[in-house]
Structures are given as C-alpha cells and as structure tokens.
Motif scaffolding. Structure first.
Motif, short mmCIF file in Angstrom:
data_model
loop_
_atom_site.label_atom_id
_atom_site.label_comp_id
_atom_site.label_asym_id
_atom_site.label_seq_id
_atom_site.Cartn_x
_atom_site.Cartn_y
_atom_site.Cartn_z
N ASP A 15 0.81 -1.22 0.00
CA ASP A 15 0.00 0.00 0.00
C ASP A 15 0.84 1.27 0.00
OD1 ASP A 15 -2.26 -1.59 0.13
OD2 ASP A 15 -2.21 -1.65 2.31
N GLN A 16 1.72 1.38 -0.95
CA GLN A 16 2.50 2.61 -1.09
C GLN A 16 1.59 3.72 -1.61
OE1 GLN A 16 5.73 3.12 -0.27
NE2 GLN A 16 6.02 1.02 0.42
N PRO A 17 1.85 4.98 -1.23
CA PRO A 17 1.06 6.08 -1.76
C PRO A 17 1.18 6.15 -3.30
CG PRO A 17 2.53 6.83 -0.02
CD PRO A 17 2.90 5.42 -0.31
N ALA A 18 0.17 6.76 -3.90
CA ALA A 18 0.19 6.88 -5.36
C ALA A 18 1.18 7.97 -5.78
CB ALA A 18 -1.21 7.22 -5.85
N GLY A 19 1.71 7.82 -6.98
CA GLY A 19 2.51 8.88 -7.58
C GLY A 19 3.87 9.10 -6.97
#
Lengths: 804, 345
Positions: free
Chosen positions: A193-197
């Motif tokens: 679940d890494q942040p987007a972008g």
C-alpha cells in the motif's frame, strides 16, 4: 465362508510366532527409519516456516545494497520521498562461545511481529518507551537466558518463544549498538500500500537492488540439499527393511501352500482367498507400521539435536530440538508401511494366484515363478545405464541421486548373476564330491538368498561409500583448518578505535597483525562476503588454493585480481581468468579459487587498499595475530589485561579448530547412525532369508546325510555357506562402495554443499567392515545350523517317507 | 484544542501507564508542565518543545473546488515524547505521528505516518519554519506564509496558506485550562489563513480555495481521570467572526471553554459553562453512534446555530481512532468549519 478362512489364515501365525515377529519387526524397522527421517525433515521445515512467520519474512519486496549496507541518510531520503520502507539491521553476534544472530528492525514501522505484540499485550505490558529508548529490550528464547544473563552490558531480556532459536530480536536502535554498526541498515522492507505517484526507486536510489521475496536467499532453500540427503538415506533404509518383509512373506506363503490348496479344494474362490490374504497383510502392515512410527518418533527425538546442530552450524538455519507428531509424516509412514509390505509381497501374491488347484506342487513348482539371474542382471545393467545417462544429460542434486539410485539398485540386481558366475567357477575347480556338492548346493540356494544378499550388498556399499566420504572429508577438513587457521591468536576489539589501538600496540610485540575485515554484499547467486586482506607471507604460504593463476598473490596484492571461494566458483561457474562483478561499478579478474569448507555462502578476497576504496567504513575490529606459538597464551593475557577485553575477545587457534571440528562431527552423526542401522537391518534380512530357506532345506540335506555326512558336518557347512556368500558379497560391495564414495564426493557434495573433496582410501576400515559382515553372516546362519545339528534323525528320514 | 491530546494518551497507555502514571498531571518523570503567565517567544515557540510530553501542529481547511463542490482537508503532526529530551539516532525518544485527510460529501480519505525523531525522518524546526514527517510537509519562511502537502494511498494535496490576521491566544493569554482540576496546556491558533491549492483524487484533480485554521498546542498533563471524550468546534462565520469551542465530557459533568474571535482578530475568552452544546442527530459510524448534527448556543454573542457534518462518515481509523470532518453552520450565523469528536463507544 469368511470366518473359517480367517481362522485358517490366522492359525499359521499362531504356530509361527517368531515368523510373525520377524515380519512385524521388518515392517517396523523400515517404517521407523523412514518416518524418523521424515519427522526430522518436517520439523526442520516447520522451524523455517515458523521463523519466517515470526519475523514476517518473505511477504514483502526488499531493497538490498550491493555495496554492503544502506546508509541511514538513504533511508531518510526514501522516506522523505514518500516511500514506505522499513529499516532492518542484522548480523552475527558473539556471546561467549556462541554465535547468535541479531535482527534489529524499526519496531515503530515494521509489520506486527508476534514477539512484540505478545510483550505489548501481556499481563505486564511493555511500553514503547522501554522498547524504543535506551537501553531498550532484547527478545530471545528462554534457553538463551542463562547465556545472556552473564552479560550485564546487554539490554534487559524479554523471554519469548515467538522468535526463532539462536536469534535476538530487538529495535534497530539497540541492534546498531550491539553490532557496532551505527547509521547502517542491512536491508529495507517495502511495505504494501504505497502512496500513489511516488518517484521511481530507480531514480531515488539507483544503487539499491529490489529483491522479490522469492529471490531472497532463504535458509530452507540452502538446507534443502541436506534434507534431500537425509531423505535418500531414509529411503535406502526403507528399501533394506522391505527385503526382510519380502523374505518373511515369501516364507509364510511357502509354508501355507498346503493350506491354500486345501481351502481352494473346499470351495473358497481364488479371488476371495487373495482378498483375504491382502487384508491379512494390510493388517500386519498397519500394526508393524504403527510400531515403526512409535520407534521412529523416538529415533527422531534422539537424532534431532544433532541434526539441529548441523543445520545451525552449516547453514545457519534455525531449528528447535524437539519432535512433534505431525499428520503428514504419520500418514506417510503408515502409507509407506502398507504400500511397502504389499509391494514386497507382490511376488508371493502373484504366485498364489497362479497356484494350480489340483497339481501337488513341490518346491520346484513354487520356484519356477522366479526370474533367472541372467534376466535380473540385464535389468540391473539397464538401471545403471539409465542412472549414468541421467547424470550426463541432467544436472543438479536430483540427477545425482537418480544416478546413485540407478547404480545401487542396478548393482544389487547384477549380484545374483555375478555370484552364480563365481560359484560356477569354484565348482569347476572343486575336488571331491563333498566340495562339488557344497558349491552346487550354494548355487542352488542362491535364488532364495539373493534378496538378502542384495540387501547386504547395499548396506555394505553404503557403509563403505559414506564412510569413505566422511573420512575423506574429515582428513581434508583438518588439513584445511591447519592451512586456514594459521594465526596463533584471533582477536575481536570492541570498536574500530580500540581495534586501531590494539593493532598499534601489537606491532612491536608480534610477528604480524592481519586485519580480518569483511562486508556482506550481494551476488546474483546469493550473499557474498567480501574480505580485505593485507599482503603477508601467512597467506602466500598457507592459503588453500585449489586453482590459481601464476603470480596469484602478487596480482591480488596489487589490487588487480580477486580470490573467490569454491562455493562461489561452482555456483556462479566462475574460475581463474573470469571476472567477478563485486559491485555494479567494480569488477576484478579472478586469480584463484580456494577451498572453504563448512560455509554455505560465497566469499571473495581483495587487497585491503581496494577494500578501503570501494567499501569504506567497514568495521576493523577483528585481527589474526602471528606470534611465537609458545608465547601466544602470554600475549593473549597481556592483551586482555592491557585493553580490558573479555576472555572470548582473544581466542586461541586451537579453540577455533576444536569448535570447527565439533560442528563437523555433528554433521555426520546422523549419517553414521543411519549407516549402522542399515547394516543391522541387512544382517537381520540374511537371518530371515536363511530361516525361509530352512523349510526347503531338509529335502536337499537329507540325501547328503543319508550318504554319510554327519549332522555336525552339515551344520558347519551351513555356517560356511553363509559366511562365504557374505564374503563374496562383501568383495563385490567394495568396488561399488568406492564408486558410491566417488559419486558422493564429486557430485552430490558439490551440488549439496558447493565443494568437491579429494578421495582418500581407508583399507583398515574395510577390513573391520568385512570382519563385521562375516560375523553377522555367521550369527545369522547360527540358528539354522544349530537346528540342523539338533535335528532328530527321524525328521531327516521322514524326507524319504513322503513327498513334501 | 487542548482536548486533542487525549488521543495521544490513548495511543500511549502502554508506556505511560506501565510507568505507573495514573492519569494525574504530575511531572515526576521530568516533563515540564504549563504555567500561567508564560511569555510566548516567536518564532521559537512555533518549533518543538521536547521537554513537554505532547504537542501538535494541527491544520484544518474548508475549501471549495473549481467544480463547485465542498472539500475539507486535515493536516496534523503530533509529537509524543517517550522521555523529555532529544538525542541523535534511532533511540531518540520523540515520536512523531502524522494524520492527513481529504473529505467530500461522498468520500473520506485519510492516511497516517509514524516516525521517530533523531534521524531526520520527522520533526519541526522554527526558522525557517518546517514541520514534516516522511514526504508530508508544512513549510514556509515563517508562519504567515506556508505550503502544505500530504499524500495517502488514494489522495494527495498541495496547498498554499497566507495568514489574514494575527495569532489568537486561548484561555488566559495562551494558558488554556482543561478541567476543573486545573489541567492545562499552552494553546494558540492562526484561525485566518486564506488557502489556494490543488487536490489529487481518484476522481481527478481539483483546484480549490478556502480558509484554513491552525492550532498549536503543547502540554504534559493528560485530562482529568473522569474525562472520557470531547466535542470540539472551529467555525468561520460569513460575518468574519470565528468561534473555537469545546466540551469535555466527564463523569463529574462537562467542562466547556470557548474563544470568540471578532472579525478584527480581537478575542474574548468564554469560561466554563457558558457555551451550550446539544446533539440533535446521530449516525452509525464505525460501529458506534456519533452525533453528526449539533445545536450550539452562546447567549453572550446571541449565537444559536445548527452545525451539520458534510460527511457523517469522516472517521479517522488511525492508531487512535476519532471523528474529524468539515461542517456547515446554519441559524443565527452561517458559515463553515471543522468538528472533532472522540470518546464515543
């Protein structure tokens, strides 16, 4: 109709209790060895899985630094770019004479670890303050408590069973102190679940390598070869056990021929009879299998501590020292017992189904079903050829074992033909009727005894092969230790600064101070430990090179070349003249390959200047000290006093050697135990075969007795026959054993451990083994011989009275 | 907004309670405690106070997008000291917790970050002002002009804040009492930031403008033992006036406090018992009943309003869960604001 059949079948066992016991023991022994090995393997696998779960390993991708460690600044840089990564710092940690592993994780961010959750929610919950701030806490198994209790300098210990054995789990802040690796990180776990972008990792940290969980070198994989070895041994023992079953079932069937015929004549359909016999065998197999499981459970319990020690010593694989009943190996053991028994009884069953109803078949009729030795020998030859072909075409440990299996089974099948050949030869040269009869009779007995002799051949060959391998290994290993451990003292300083002070202090007081500096790097084949060495005659004279280019040491000292260990050479197929890529921007030509037993990982040596240039900041705390051996003890004490070092910080060469040898001995305890058991079983197989033959003996012996030989003479001849056949088998087993040893040393070892060993021969061991074999054969033949000696002449006379 | 430190103690029971801390405001462990008459020193006091147990930089903003929709954002950095000092390295006892959220009428998106001080992963420095955890950052040359950014799995935002008025000090010149027992904190706000910025959401990018409110608070004392939760309001009225009001719910009765901020920034501190709050309607959120419509009365200012949640599901399922979301105001005064509620089981 069923009840009377059951009664009739059971009556046989009631009258032949020893036979029933033999059958049960045969099944039990086979099952016991097999399931013991399976239990040990299952335990080890469960240990690995538990360790992985306890450390949440293997779920997430990781970042590794090919240059050794990841600086703290890079971690912060990735974090400040938004990447959710967790820092892990790990390394070996010596406490007294034990090497433990310290794993320090950022406990604030790492996925929930069982040990920590347990401590946080227990009756006396532990706070973040205790865990995260100095002095912190360390988590380890209760069995380490006495060891760690002697070290007040360590943070308080929280005892927990939720960490793997021999491991200290702690916060990374504590770990960097324990390991003296301030500001260093071994690897970064990439959380899900890494942040987007996010900016790509390749841009942020091109020097780091992303490793998928499956690629990470795991201990289970490394130790797999060891387990395969064990399994092979278990299977061999099982096969030998089946020879006993085969012999006993054959005997029981032969003795019940009359009963079967009567039952058939009374109207029992053949199909029903066969079904009933199958049920009977299955029941016996289940009882024997159950006994075997009980036996196997205790056997595994007895062997496990040594196996655990081996796995820890050789592979660093964590393992706990107790056996748990697991449905998997219990089920597999019973299935093997039933399957094996039915397999071993197949021949007898087939012959039962072909039993003529009205014909009164004699011994010869029963025997016509047997395959001729020549045909068996052809199968044997084919098997050996198949095994050899597999090894030539295929690769790896599995191919090695196929070759081994083909060779062993093939050779066993060749045995009757070879023995027959020998016996025919002796018969031709024999003078006098008695001698001629003895040889001819032996040849006649061969089909009945051949299975037992095959078992003996396998047991002997394995014994010779494995014995040769272990002894060769031992000899090589001791020689290698002498070469490798040349410094009189080995010293570990508290930190780099003290290391430098000690080195300075030692310079006028010793012949040479050899720094031992290393960093853990990554190679495509797994972890790679890079060592920096100074140019010193110690290395030039003693280092155990197995392949080298000219001027090897000059080139290494000049920083032009690298030395690698045999494991790395074989794994990566890199040899003298090839180039080793140490880091993405650093590769050197390989000037030599050295043997490096007892170490599962790859290793490389470079000159110290090169080492400093490419991996600056590696710890400089360990030194080898060359000095006059007579003054070593004095110097060690002076060092301890002068620098206030704990006793284990200065170690004598002899202590390290003793420790290494201990690990070595442990490695083969299991092997030798299985070896001895296999030999025992094969002796037992001979006994059962001879007992089987005994019933068929009288019609053959009686005429000779009638011709004037006494019972005592006949009994002696019985003994002689058994001993002679065993001796012949042993002679044939010797070359087979040596071939086996060669395969083990040159193929299996290379695949399993990554090193090849020179083969040494130990003729004295063979003589001992031969004596043991003859003794076993004599003991096995003693019972039938004794019976013959005491046989009432009326029994012998009865042979002439009616057709048996 | 002192009430907000309760969650931090909820987060830390294992450390605080394990040390025998019974919930009383002692400084037996070496923490400093707030005292009346403290003279704030700026910009230094915009930075961290590691000798105090808890502290935060708390920004909420009510925004309108170029699509005409209402948005609310939250950006919070908590500091929680395990021990009352700083040191270099992993064993720094200062923990940092970041919370960020974007709320619309349909969606409530949030994220959390946890880090420790001492290694550069999180912290606050006063000049030039910068507060950060991982890649979330609130920074500017000073507190007047700030840029604000945060990112979660399904949202990110970047805002520019420009102060439109002076700092506002709550209670007695920034000494804000929290209970009848005398627990207190240092508490000041910048309630009047003009905001422009952009949101990046799964639905697309949105340009937004609006107003932001920043709270600064630090203390070492938890609330009274009997206090179980609170309701806290920060409201911007169309008239230009503003109101901060909270109610601490306790077994021994409620404790209320408020600050009325006139359009010119002058303040009036409203002591315990003068603000009346009453829930009008609850919603089932995260398995509990949460009031999402309130009646709020302040007779002294002729205020009688209804405060309604823009999105009843504005639940922060973080290490210490609570409700935090934008609200609209109707009644004698109109406007928008933020509501925080804790302690509803």
């Amino acid at each position: 109709m069923i009840a009377p059949v059951v009664q009739a079948l059971a009556s046989h066992w009631r009258r032949h209790e020893v036979q029933l016991a033999t059958l049960l023991i045969g099944i039990a022994l086979a099952t016991a060895l097999w399931s013991a090995v399976q239990a040990i393997n299952a335990e080890a696998r469960a240990s690995y899985a538990r360790a992985d779960a306890q450390l949440s390993v293997g779920q997430f991708d990781e970042l590794h630094a090919p240059g050794g460690f990841i600086p703290l600044e890079l971690y912060v840089k990735l974090r400040r770019a938004g990447w959710q990564v967790v820092a892990v710092l790990e390394g070996p940690f010596r406490v007294d004479d034990r090497t433990l592993r310290v794993i320090g994780v950022d406990l604030l961010s790492y996925p929930a670890l069982p040990a920590i959750s347990e401590a946080r929610t227990g009756p006396e919950p532990l706070g973040l303050t205790e865990i995260l701030t100095a002095p912190g806490r360390i988590f380890a198994r209760p069995d380490l408590a006495p060891l760690l209790a002697n070290h007040p300098e360590l943070p308080p210990l929280i005892e927990t069973t939720a960490v793997p054995p021999d491991l200290i789990l702690t916060d990374i802040g504590v770990a960097e102190k324990l390991l003296s690796k301030r500001g260093q990180i071994s690897r970064l776990v990439i959380l899900p679940d890494q942040p987007a972008g996010l900016p790509p990792l390749a841009d942020l940290a091109p020097e780091l390598e992303r490793v998928r969980p499956s690629e990470a070198v795991d201990t289970a994989q490394l130790a797999n070869s060891f387990h395969l070895n064990l399994s092979a041994f278990g299977l061999l023992a099982f096969a030998v056990g089946l020879f006993i079953v085969h012999g006993t079932v054959g005997l029981a069937m032969a003795q019940r021929r009359g009963m079967f015929r009567t039952l058939r004549a009374l109207g029992v359909p053949l199909a029903l009879l066969i079904r009933m016999v199958l049920c009977e065998l299955t029941a016996i197999a289940l009882v024997g299998g159950f006994l075997g499981l009980v036996l196997g459970y205790f056997l595994a319990g007895a062997l496990l501590p040594d196996v655990a020690a081996t796995l820890r010593g050789l592979y660093g694989a964590p393992m706990e020292g107790h056996v748990v009943l697991r449905p998997l190996w219990v089920g597999a053991g019973l299935a093997m017992a039933v399957g094996g028994t039915l397999l071993a009884s197949g021949q007898s069953m087939w012959r039962l189904s072909k039993l003529p109803l009205l014909d009164a078949p004699g011994l010869q009729a029963w025997r016509t079903g047997m395959t001729s030795p020549l045909r068996t020998a052809k199968y044997g030859g084919a098997l050996i050829a198949t095994g050899t072909a597999t090894l030539m075409l295929g690769d790896g440990l599995a191919a090695g074992f196929v070759m081994l299996a083909g060779l062993l089974v093939g050779a066993a099948l060749l045995l009757p033909a070879l023995l027959a050949l020998f016996l025919t030869g002796f018969e031709r040269r024999a003078n006098g009727p008695v001698a001629q009869w003895v040889w001819a009779d032996m040849r006649a007995q061969l089909p009945g005894l051949s299975l037992a002799l095959m078992a003996l051949l396998l047991a002997l060959a394995t014994n010779i092969g494995v014995g040769t391998m272990v002894s060769s290994f031992r000899l090589t290993f001791i020689g290698w230790l002498d070469q490798r451990l040349t410094s009189e003292l080995y010293l570990t300083a508290r930190d780099d600064q003290q290391g430098a002070e000690i080195a300075e202090w030692l310079r006028p007081r010793s012949d040479a101070v050899l720094p031992i500096r290393r960093v853990e790097l990554r190679h495509e084949t797994g972890p790679l430990f890079l060592y920096g060495i100074v140019d010193d005659p110690t290395y030039r004279q003693n280092w155990p090179l197995i392949a080298s280019a000219p001027d090897v040491w000059d080139r290494v000292a000049a920083g032009e070349a690298v030395l690698i260990n045999e494991q790395l050479a074989r794994r990566a197929n890199l040899w003298t003249g090839d180039r080793l890529t140490i880091a993405p921007d650093w590769s050197l030509e390989i000037a030599g390959v050295y043997s490096d037993y007892g170490n599962p990982t790859g290793q490389a040596l470079v000159a110290m200047q090169q080492f400093d240039l490419h991996v600056p900041g590696a710890p400089n705390r360990r030194f080898g000290i060359r000095t006059d051996p007579a003054k070593a003890t004095e110097l060690a004490q002076a060092l301890r006093d002068r620098f206030d070092l704990p006793p284990q910080a200065v170690i004598h060469q002899a202590a390290i050697k003793a420790q290494s040898l201990e690990i070595f001995e442990n490695t083969f305890v299991v092997t030798s135990a299985l070896n001895i058991l296999t030999l025992g079983i094969s002796g037992f197989a001979i006994l059962t075969s001879l007992l089987t033959l005994w019933t068929q003996r009288l019609p053959q012996v009686a005429p000779v007795w009638a011709l004037g030989l006494t019972r005592a003479q006949l009994a002696r001849l019985e003994l002689l026959r058994s001993v002679l056949l065993a001796a012949l088998t042993a002679c044939l087993a010797l070359p087979l054993g040596l071939i086996l040893a060669w395969i083990l040393l040159a193929i299996i070892n290379v695949e399993a451990f990554g090193w090849r060993l020179p083969m040494h021969l130990f003729p004295f061991d063979w003589v001992v083994l031969l004596a043991l074999t003859l003794l076993a054969a004599a003991v096995a033949a003693a019972i039938p011989a004794l019976r013959l000696n005491r046989l009432p002449p009326s029994d012998l006379l009865r042979v002439f009275a009616n057709e048996r | 907004m002192s009430v907000r430190f309760l969650p931090l103690f909820l987060f830390l029971p294992f450390s605080v309670l394990a040390q025998g801390f019974a919930g009383l405001g002692t400084d037996a462990e070496g923490y400093e405690t707030p005292r009346p008459g403290y003279e704030f020193q700026f910009p230094a006091d915009h930075g961290a106070h590691p000798a105090f147990r808890i502290e935060w930089w708390y920004v909420t903003a009510t925004l309108t997008g170029d699509d005409g929709e209402s948005y609310g954002i939250q950006w919070t950095l908590f500091r929680s000291a395990l021990k009352p000092f700083e040191r270099q390295g992993w064993q720094n006892p200062q923990l940092w917790i970041g919370h960020a959220a974007v709320t619309t009428a349909e969606h409530h998106r949030f994220a959390e970050r946890i880090a420790r001080g001492g290694i550069g992963q999180a912290g606050v420095i006063a000049t030039p002002f910068s507060a950060w955890i991982d890649d979330w950052e609130m920074a500017g040359p000073d507190m007047e002009t700030l840029s604000l950014s945060a990112r979660g799995a399904d949202f990110s935002y970047e805002m520019n804040l420009k102060a439109q008025g002076p700092l506002v000090f709550h209670g007695d010149r920034g000494f804000s009492v929290k209970s009848a027992d005398g627990q207190a904190s240092y508490y000041y706000s910048q309630p009047a930031y003009a905001v422009t910025g952009s949101l990046r959401l799964p639905e697309g990018d949105v340009q937004v403008t609006g107003q932001a409110w920043m709270d600064r608070e630090w203390s070492s004392q938890p609330l009274s033992k009997d206090q179980t939760g609170w309701d806290w309001f920060s409201l911007n009225f169309d008239s230009g006036a503003r109101l901060m009001a909270f109610r601490l719910r306790g077994a021994r009765g409620d404790f209320t406090s408020a600050t009325w901020i006139a359009p010119d920034g002058t303040t009036r501190s409203i002591p315990d018992g003068l603000v009346e709050t009453a829930p009008l309607e609850t919603a089932r959120v995260a398995g509990r009943e949460i009031p999402v419509r309130w009646r709020l009365k302040l007779p002294a200012e002729n205020l009688d309003i209804e405060v309604s949640a823009l999105n009843p599901d504005a639940w922060m399922e973080t290490s210490f869960p609570y409700w935090e979301g934008p609200v609209t105001v109707a009644g004698t005064h109109q406007g928008r604001g933020y509501l925080e509620m804790t302690g509803y089981e």
